[in-house]
Motif scaffolding. Structure first.
Motif: not given
Length: 81
Positions: A2-6, A21-23, A52-57
């Motif tokens: 599962q992808p990381e959501l934060h 929290t990423m949509p 662009s600006y997050g620690s995780i895409p």
């Protein structure tokens, strides 16, 4: 997997950081910095502010790197024509 959501967004103008929290069903194209109120938009070639600006895409890019999905969160948007 599962992808990381934060992801921690860092404002390029003032350096303010916040974990968000990423949509999973749409791109987040705009983000207002809580520190300086700058309106962040994706850099050229990026699909969203998390790339662009997050620690995780964003989750779709994470999945693409795992060999799943097409790598664009815009393709997941329920409002796509």
């Amino acid at each position: 997997m599962q992808p990381e959501l934060h992801s921690e967004i860092t404002c390029p103008q003032c350096g303010h950081r916040k974990v968000e929290t990423m949509p999973t069903n749409a791109c987040q194209f705009f983000y207002e910095c809580e520190g300086c109120h700058a309106l962040l938009k994706p850099q050229p070639g990026h699909c969203c502010v998390f790339c662009s600006y997050g620690s995780i895409p964003c989750p779709p890019i994470q999945l693409e790197r795992q060999g799943q999905g097409d790598g664009c969160c815009r393709a997941d948007s329920s409002t796509k024509a």
